[in-house]
Motif scaffolding. Structure first.
Motif, short mmCIF file in Angstrom:
data_model
loop_
_atom_site.label_atom_id
_atom_site.label_comp_id
_atom_site.label_asym_id
_atom_site.label_seq_id
_atom_site.Cartn_x
_atom_site.Cartn_y
_atom_site.Cartn_z
N ALA A 118 0.83 -1.22 0.00
CA ALA A 118 0.00 0.00 0.00
C ALA A 118 0.86 1.26 0.00
CB ALA A 118 -0.93 -0.02 1.22
N PHE A 119 1.97 1.24 0.72
CA PHE A 119 2.90 2.37 0.78
C PHE A 119 3.53 2.64 -0.58
CE2 PHE A 119 7.46 3.56 1.63
CZ PHE A 119 7.25 4.83 2.13
N LEU A 120 3.91 1.57 -1.28
CA LEU A 120 4.58 1.72 -2.58
C LEU A 120 3.63 1.73 -3.77
CD1 LEU A 120 7.64 -0.69 -2.15
CD2 LEU A 120 7.63 1.82 -2.04
N ALA A 121 2.33 1.63 -3.54
CA ALA A 121 1.35 1.49 -4.63
C ALA A 121 1.57 2.44 -5.80
CB ALA A 121 -0.07 1.60 -4.09
N PRO A 122 1.77 3.75 -5.57
CA PRO A 122 1.94 4.64 -6.72
C PRO A 122 3.22 4.37 -7.52
CG PRO A 122 1.36 5.89 -4.75
CD PRO A 122 1.68 4.49 -4.31
N GLU A 123 4.23 3.82 -6.86
CA GLU A 123 5.52 3.59 -7.51
C GLU A 123 5.65 2.21 -8.13
OE1 GLU A 123 5.21 4.96 -4.42
OE2 GLU A 123 5.85 6.97 -4.92
N ILE A 124 4.83 1.25 -7.74
CA ILE A 124 5.01 -0.13 -8.20
C ILE A 124 5.12 -0.26 -9.71
CG2 ILE A 124 3.88 -2.40 -8.30
CD1 ILE A 124 3.09 -1.98 -5.35
N PRO A 125 4.29 0.44 -10.52
CA PRO A 125 4.43 0.28 -11.98
C PRO A 125 5.81 0.70 -12.51
CG PRO A 125 2.34 1.31 -11.46
CD PRO A 125 3.14 1.27 -10.18
N SER A 126 6.51 1.59 -11.81
CA SER A 126 7.79 2.09 -12.31
C SER A 126 9.01 1.42 -11.69
CB SER A 126 7.88 3.60 -12.07
OG SER A 126 7.91 3.86 -10.68
N ILE A 127 8.80 0.49 -10.78
CA ILE A 127 9.94 -0.19 -10.15
C ILE A 127 10.46 -1.27 -11.11
CG2 ILE A 127 10.71 -1.63 -8.22
CD1 ILE A 127 8.53 -0.27 -6.51
N PRO A 128 11.72 -1.13 -11.53
CA PRO A 128 12.26 -2.11 -12.49
C PRO A 128 12.41 -3.49 -11.85
CG PRO A 128 13.96 -0.54 -11.83
CD PRO A 128 12.68 -0.11 -11.16
N PHE A 129 12.32 -4.51 -12.69
CA PHE A 129 12.45 -5.88 -12.21
C PHE A 129 12.85 -6.76 -13.37
CE2 PHE A 129 10.55 -10.12 -11.65
CZ PHE A 129 11.22 -10.51 -10.51
N SER A 141 6.11 2.81 -20.04
CA SER A 141 4.99 3.75 -20.00
C SER A 141 4.69 4.23 -18.58
CB SER A 141 3.75 3.10 -20.60
OG SER A 141 3.38 1.97 -19.83
N ALA A 142 5.47 3.77 -17.60
CA ALA A 142 5.23 4.17 -16.20
C ALA A 142 5.83 5.53 -15.91
CB ALA A 142 5.82 3.13 -15.26
#
Length: 184
Positions: A118-129, A141-142
């Motif tokens: 929940a804390f990282l929700a806004p950033e999750i799409p842009s976190i590389p993996f 596109s993030a």
């Protein structure tokens, strides 16, 4: 410590209303006595409930930004400290039933992971993996995060040392520590 350092607000999440009320009263009294302006925002939450954790962070973000209008630099929490724990002890590891292990893992792993998610929700799409076999997550596109976030996990020496009678607790604390290492 955050109030002493000049934080504008400290958000406290707790599962029990009495503990939450006591912590807020104590911190407000300490801040008033020291002349600090740090606001204390309490949220009641059973962290084992992922939907409720998401709702708390959504409410908190809305509250942080309610007077900011439509600026593109939305405010968010900067630091998350995970420290919730379920401690069952006093038996050999095999003497604990499945329910004791479930309770420990539901709180110490799943619950704390619900907070992190929940804390990282806004950033999750842009976190590389990149997977073990080299498949990369598409983040093209993030939107890149505009601020750095920090997660501090308050774990336990039981995650690293063997303490007789703490099978469910120590194994669940080690499991969450490992999850955080994988996230990092």
């Amino acid at each position: 410590g955050f109030a002493i350092a000049g934080a504008a607000r400290v958000i406290i999440i707790a599962r029990r209303q009495g503990a939450l009320d006591e912590a807020v009263a104590r911190l407000n009294a300490e801040n008033a006595a020291a002349g600090r302006a740090t606001e204390i925002w309490p949220y009641l939450l059973d962290i084992r409930n992922s939907a409720a954790a998401e709702q708390v962070f959504s409410d908190m973000r809305a509250r942080l930004n309610e007077d900011r209008g439509n600026t593109k630099d939305a405010m968010d929490a900067d630091i998350l400290i995970t420290s919730a724990a379920s401690l069952t002890q006093g038996k050999m590891s095999v003497e604990f039933g499945a329910d004791a292990y479930r309770e420990a893992f539901d709180t110490n792993v799943v619950g704390n992971l619900n907070l992190v998610r929940a804390f990282l929700a806004p950033e999750i799409p842009s976190i590389p993996f990149t997977t073990f076999d080299g498949v990369m997550k598409d983040i093209s596109s993030a939107t890149a995060p505009k601020r750095q976030k920090t997660i501090l996990d308050v774990s336990s020496s039981s995650a690293y040392l063997v303490f007789p009678g703490q099978g469910p607790y120590s194994s669940s604390k080690l499991a969450f520590t490992r999850i955080m290492q994988a996230l990092q």
